[in-house]
Write a protein that holds these residues in place. Structure first.
Motif, PDB file in Angstrom:
ATOM      1  N   CYS A  89      -2.398  -3.048   6.419  1.00 59.69           N
ATOM      2  CA  CYS A  89      -1.590  -4.186   5.976  1.00 59.69           C
ATOM      3  C   CYS A  89      -2.233  -4.755   4.715  1.00 59.69           C
ATOM      4  CB  CYS A  89      -1.540  -5.228   7.093  1.00 59.69           C
ATOM      5  SG  CYS A  89      -0.476  -6.649   6.772  1.00 59.69           S
ATOM      6  N   PHE A  90      -1.459  -4.865   3.632  1.00 59.01           N
ATOM      7  CA  PHE A  90      -1.991  -5.279   2.344  1.00 59.01           C
ATOM      8  C   PHE A  90      -1.261  -6.508   1.816  1.00 59.01           C
ATOM      9  CE2 PHE A  90      -3.362  -0.958   2.760  1.00 59.01           C
ATOM     10  CZ  PHE A  90      -4.556  -0.873   2.063  1.00 59.01           C
ATOM     11  N   VAL A  91      -2.011  -7.326   1.086  1.00 60.03           N
ATOM     12  CA  VAL A  91      -1.438  -8.515   0.450  1.00 60.03           C
ATOM     13  C   VAL A  91      -0.538  -8.094  -0.704  1.00 60.03           C
ATOM     14  CG1 VAL A  91      -1.967 -10.615  -0.849  1.00 60.03           C
ATOM     15  CG2 VAL A  91      -3.415  -9.939   1.090  1.00 60.03           C
ATOM     16  N   ASP A  92       0.639  -8.702  -0.806  1.00 63.03           N
ATOM     17  CA  ASP A  92       1.542  -8.457  -1.930  1.00 63.03           C
ATOM     18  C   ASP A  92       1.894  -9.797  -2.547  1.00 63.03           C
ATOM     19  OD1 ASP A  92       3.258  -7.449  -3.793  1.00 63.03           O
ATOM     20  OD2 ASP A  92       4.903  -7.065  -2.395  1.00 63.03           O
ATOM     21  N   SER A  93       1.192 -10.143  -3.628  1.00 62.41           N
ATOM     22  CA  SER A  93       1.439 -11.428  -4.292  1.00 62.41           C
ATOM     23  C   SER A  93       2.638 -11.362  -5.218  1.00 62.41           C
ATOM     24  CB  SER A  93       0.196 -11.852  -5.069  1.00 62.41           C
ATOM     25  OG  SER A  93      -0.105 -10.906  -6.081  1.00 62.41           O
ATOM     26  N   GLY A  94       3.082 -10.145  -5.561  1.00 61.66           N
ATOM     27  CA  GLY A  94       4.258  -9.988  -6.411  1.00 61.66           C
ATOM     28  C   GLY A  94       3.954  -9.958  -7.889  1.00 61.66           C
ATOM     29  N   ALA A  95       2.748 -10.348  -8.306  1.00 58.46           N
ATOM     30  CA  ALA A  95       2.408 -10.373  -9.727  1.00 58.46           C
ATOM     31  C   ALA A  95       0.969  -9.931  -9.920  1.00 58.46           C
ATOM     32  CB  ALA A  95       2.619 -11.780 -10.288  1.00 58.46           C
ATOM     33  N   PRO A  96       0.724  -8.642 -10.130  1.00 63.13           N
ATOM     34  CA  PRO A  96       1.707  -7.550 -10.061  1.00 63.13           C
ATOM     35  C   PRO A  96       1.962  -7.159  -8.615  1.00 63.13           C
ATOM     36  CG  PRO A  96      -0.462  -6.644 -10.495  1.00 63.13           C
ATOM     37  CD  PRO A  96      -0.627  -8.138 -10.458  1.00 63.13           C
ATOM     38  N   PRO A  97       3.030  -6.388  -8.368  1.00 60.32           N
ATOM     39  CA  PRO A  97       3.287  -5.953  -6.998  1.00 60.32           C
ATOM     40  C   PRO A  97       2.173  -5.047  -6.490  1.00 60.32           C
ATOM     41  CG  PRO A  97       4.726  -4.810  -8.547  1.00 60.32           C
ATOM     42  CD  PRO A  97       4.040  -5.890  -9.316  1.00 60.32           C
ATOM     43  N   ALA A  98       1.945  -5.067  -5.182  1.00 58.98           N
ATOM     44  CA  ALA A  98       0.877  -4.259  -4.595  1.00 58.98           C
ATOM     45  C   ALA A  98       1.128  -2.776  -4.810  1.00 58.98           C
ATOM     46  CB  ALA A  98       0.747  -4.577  -3.112  1.00 58.98           C
ATOM     47  N   LEU A  99       2.377  -2.353  -4.745  1.00 57.72           N
ATOM     48  CA  LEU A  99       2.766  -0.976  -5.055  1.00 57.72           C
ATOM     49  C   LEU A  99       3.691  -1.041  -6.256  1.00 57.72           C
ATOM     50  CD1 LEU A  99       3.402   0.552  -1.496  1.00 57.72           C
ATOM     51  CD2 LEU A  99       1.345   0.710  -2.923  1.00 57.72           C
ATOM     52  N   SER A 100       3.346  -0.324  -7.309  1.00 52.05           N
ATOM     53  CA  SER A 100       3.968  -0.540  -8.621  1.00 52.05           C
ATOM     54  C   SER A 100       5.166   0.356  -8.903  1.00 52.05           C
ATOM     55  CB  SER A 100       2.917  -0.318  -9.719  1.00 52.05           C
ATOM     56  OG  SER A 100       2.353   0.995  -9.625  1.00 52.05           O
ATOM     57  N   GLY A 101       5.576   1.200  -7.953  1.00 49.31           N
ATOM     58  CA  GLY A 101       6.683   2.107  -8.201  1.00 49.31           C
ATOM     59  C   GLY A 101       8.037   1.505  -7.890  1.00 49.31           C
ATOM     60  N   PRO A 102       9.058   2.346  -7.706  1.00 51.57           N
ATOM     61  CA  PRO A 102      10.411   1.867  -7.411  1.00 51.57           C
ATOM     62  C   PRO A 102      10.435   1.078  -6.106  1.00 51.57           C
ATOM     63  CG  PRO A 102      10.409   4.209  -7.972  1.00 51.57           C
ATOM     64  CD  PRO A 102       8.994   3.815  -7.797  1.00 51.57           C
ATOM     65  N   SER A 103      11.468   0.252  -5.957  1.00 52.38           N
ATOM     66  CA  SER A 103      11.604  -0.567  -4.758  1.00 52.38           C
ATOM     67  C   SER A 103      13.067  -0.774  -4.440  1.00 52.38           C
ATOM     68  CB  SER A 103      10.901  -1.917  -4.947  1.00 52.38           C
ATOM     69  OG  SER A 103      11.517  -2.652  -6.000  1.00 52.38           O
ATOM     70  N   GLY A 104      13.327  -1.268  -3.266  1.00 57.38           N
ATOM     71  CA  GLY A 104      14.692  -1.547  -2.852  1.00 57.38           C
ATOM     72  C   GLY A 104      14.703  -2.319  -1.557  1.00 57.38           C
ATOM     73  N   THR A 105      15.861  -2.811  -1.175  1.00 58.65           N
ATOM     74  CA  THR A 105      16.012  -3.557   0.074  1.00 58.65           C
ATOM     75  C   THR A 105      17.180  -2.995   0.867  1.00 58.65           C
ATOM     76  OG1 THR A 105      17.469  -5.218  -0.914  1.00 58.65           O
ATOM     77  CG2 THR A 105      15.097  -5.664  -0.976  1.00 58.65           C
ATOM     78  N   SER A 106      17.126  -3.181   2.175  1.00 60.82           N
ATOM     79  CA  SER A 106      18.208  -2.719   3.023  1.00 60.82           C
ATOM     80  C   SER A 106      18.165  -3.448   4.355  1.00 60.82           C
ATOM     81  CB  SER A 106      18.096  -1.207   3.278  1.00 60.82           C
ATOM     82  OG  SER A 106      19.038  -0.794   4.253  1.00 60.82           O
ATOM     83  N   THR A 107      19.322  -3.789   4.871  1.00 64.28           N
ATOM     84  CA  THR A 107      19.418  -4.388   6.206  1.00 64.28           C
ATOM     85  C   THR A 107      19.314  -3.328   7.292  1.00 64.28           C
ATOM     86  OG1 THR A 107      21.833  -4.252   6.114  1.00 64.28           O
ATOM     87  CG2 THR A 107      20.818  -6.318   5.397  1.00 64.28           C
TER      88      THR A 107
ATOM     89  N   ARG B  89       3.383  -9.391   2.791  1.00 65.27           N
ATOM     90  CA  ARG B  89       2.459  -8.401   3.341  1.00 65.27           C
ATOM     91  C   ARG B  89       3.155  -7.047   3.417  1.00 65.27           C
ATOM     92  NH1 ARG B  89      -0.147 -12.140   2.236  1.00 65.27           N
ATOM     93  NH2 ARG B  89      -1.752 -13.221   3.479  1.00 65.27           N
ATOM     94  N   LEU B  90       2.453  -6.019   2.941  1.00 68.62           N
ATOM     95  CA  LEU B  90       2.978  -4.657   2.929  1.00 68.62           C
ATOM     96  C   LEU B  90       2.291  -3.821   4.007  1.00 68.62           C
ATOM     97  CD1 LEU B  90       3.143  -3.608  -0.837  1.00 68.62           C
ATOM     98  CD2 LEU B  90       5.047  -3.548   0.753  1.00 68.62           C
ATOM     99  N   GLY B  91       3.083  -3.177   4.848  1.00 67.29           N
ATOM    100  CA  GLY B  91       2.567  -2.144   5.725  1.00 67.29           C
ATOM    101  C   GLY B  91       2.681  -0.817   4.991  1.00 67.29           C
ATOM    102  N   VAL B  92       1.544  -0.189   4.678  1.00 65.32           N
ATOM    103  CA  VAL B  92       1.528   0.959   3.769  1.00 65.32           C
ATOM    104  C   VAL B  92       1.311   2.256   4.544  1.00 65.32           C
ATOM    105  CG1 VAL B  92       0.413   1.998   1.753  1.00 65.32           C
ATOM    106  CG2 VAL B  92       0.676  -0.487   1.896  1.00 65.32           C
ATOM    107  N   TYR B  93       2.110   3.284   4.212  1.00 65.81           N
ATOM    108  CA  TYR B  93       2.062   4.595   4.850  1.00 65.81           C
ATOM    109  C   TYR B  93       1.936   5.690   3.802  1.00 65.81           C
ATOM    110  CZ  TYR B  93       3.926   2.446   9.126  1.00 65.81           C
ATOM    111  OH  TYR B  93       4.118   1.672  10.247  1.00 65.81           O
ATOM    112  N   GLU B  94       1.362   6.819   4.219  1.00 62.76           N
ATOM    113  CA  GLU B  94       1.454   8.040   3.432  1.00 62.76           C
ATOM    114  C   GLU B  94       2.844   8.634   3.622  1.00 62.76           C
ATOM    115  OE1 GLU B  94      -1.815  10.878   3.806  1.00 62.76           O
ATOM    116  OE2 GLU B  94      -2.872   9.378   4.976  1.00 62.76           O
ATOM    117  N   VAL B  95       3.440   9.132   2.552  1.00 70.09           N
ATOM    118  CA  VAL B  95       4.806   9.646   2.642  1.00 70.09           C
ATOM    119  C   VAL B  95       4.885  10.970   3.389  1.00 70.09           C
ATOM    120  CG1 VAL B  95       5.541   8.457   0.536  1.00 70.09           C
ATOM    121  CG2 VAL B  95       4.681  10.808   0.407  1.00 70.09           C
TER     122      VAL B  95
END
Length: 420
Positions: A127-145, A208-214
């Motif tokens: 679990c990693f902190v994501d303050s948004g500036a800069p984002p914790a993971l800098s690649g593409p992003s998206g949202t979904s319900t 907070r980001l839960g981070v996984y290997e793809v």
């Protein structure tokens, strides 16, 4: 949170499952240090007996002294959920992580989650902190319900990134190892938000980001690390129909040792084959009626090809297996020194699934129902059904969360509001 590539992310939800790119040869997470191979820790059989930080480290009640509640050793006479004359954390109801009952109540809540550092499936990096500036993971992003862990993994895998992060239950971010190197770890309990698309999975938290290997749940890969873990396609989600996947396994050594931590296939037509990579000869084959043996399986080959195929109706949790290379074919199959011992997952469908055990006659389906039950503020059930919820392949009155028949809404609902 950024929303670039949102259209492609949402479109992904409706695409047929595509062949992802090959998994990385190595892993950032050692499977030998993990006690859990399911995303919600339903297979945890360790000895932690205190709740996590949000429960102030309270001692757990013994399961043979909780008959007044829905879950006790009396409701698990065969030990399918790991309950017994002990007070170790368990997850008998398929919740998002192991938990236990506690003596003290607060606002009517008589159970708490356990924070178990070794109970995170291999491939989960934290679990990693994501303050948004800069984002914790800098690649593409998206949202979904409809976000699940695997939906985010698949999105980032197709974008060519190494890491995928889920946040706030509905957001997905992609990144690389360089992002992780500058990342800041947060307490595991901060990633406590339930995925919008799956009530049994956690998708990060607020900021907070839960981070996984793809590589988790990929459909193909070339594995050369000395040890690792291979999951069925789409894990931790259930695998889908008409899957045709393969993994090449060639760690250093003269032989291989495999241990199945989880194995649940829908029927005999869903099949996992183990072949010698050099000759192509079939070494072992397992399916929904013929599961692998418990404990380590040693194979006298240095390179292995695993293939998995599901039929047009295939739909089940799948499998998780660990491997390690042996320097000598006669090497003792004991786990490497310093690794956590994880018992092989039960092979009777006892993990969290309500599907009939492998080999059970089809008539067993519908022989029992899943009843509504309550644990603290969370209630499970089928909307519109006052007393019971659908067909289920379990003979226990408590049962476990019912699977949804194809084409119908899911049969278990987890209400987020406390006190309901």
């Amino acid at each position: 949170m950024g929303t670039q590539d949102l259209q492609g992310f949402l479109f992904l939800l409706f695409l047929p499952l595509l062949q992802p790119r090959g998994a990385s040869a190595g892993s950032l997470h050692s499977p030998g240090l993990s006690e859990c191979f399911q995303v919600n820790g339903a297979d945890y059989r360790g000895h932690q007996n205190h709740t996590g930080p949000r429960g102030a480290g309270r001692p757990c009640l013994f399961w043979d002294q909780t008959q007044q509640h829905s879950y006790s050793s009396a409701s698990d006479p065969q030990g399918r959920w790991g309950l017994g004359a002990h007070n170790f954390c368990r997850n008998p109801d398929g919740d998002v992580q192991p938990w236990c009952y506690v003596a003290e109540t607060e606002e009517g809540i008589y159970w708490r989650y356990c924070d178990i550092p070794t109970c995170h499936m291999p491939g989960y990096l934290g679990c990693f902190v994501d303050s948004g500036a800069p984002p914790a993971l800098s690649g593409p992003s998206g949202t979904s319900t409809k976000l699940t862990v695997q939906v985010c993994l698949r999105f980032c895998r197709m974008k060519g990134y190494q890491l995928a992060g889920v946040e706030a239950g509905y957001a997905c971010f992609c990144g690389s190892e360089s992002d992780l190197a500058r990342g800041r770890l947060a307490p595991a309990t901060d990633c406590d938000q339930i995925c919008f698309g799956h009530p049994g999975q956690l998708c990060g938290g607020d900021g907070r980001l839960g981070v996984y290997e793809v590589s988790v749940g990929s459909c193909q890969g070339n594995w050369t690390a000395p040890q690792g873990v291979i999951y069925s396609p789409d894990f931790p989600d259930e695998y889908g129909p008409d899957r045709n996947c393969s993994w090449a396994l060639g760690p250093p050594g003269a032989a291989l040792e495999l241990t199945f931590r989880l194995f649940e296939l829908a029927d005999p037509r869903d099949r996992l084959e183990l072949r010698d990579a050099a000759s192509g000869s079939l070494l072992r084959a397992f399916d929904g009626a013929r599961p692998p043996p418990p404990g380590p399986l040693r194979l006298g080959t240095a390179a292995l090809l695993l293939t998995f195929r599901s039929d047009a109706r295939g739909h089940a949790q799948g499998f998780a297996l660990t491997y390690r290379g042996l320097q000598d074919a006669a090497e003792d199959p004991a786990a490497p020194e310093g690794s956590a011992q994880t018992p092989a997952a039960p092979l009777d469908g006892a993990n969290v699934s309500c599907s009939p055990r492998p080999g059970a006659p089809q008539a067993a389906m519908g022989g029992a129902v899943c009843w509504l039950r309550e644990k603290g503020p969370r209630r499970w059930g089928l909307p519109g059904a006052p007393g019971e919820a659908g067909l289920c392949g379990t003979d226990s009155p408590e049962g476990c969360p019912c699977p949804a028949p194809p084409g119908t809404p899911r049969l278990r609902v987890l209400l987020r509001a406390t006190g309901l």
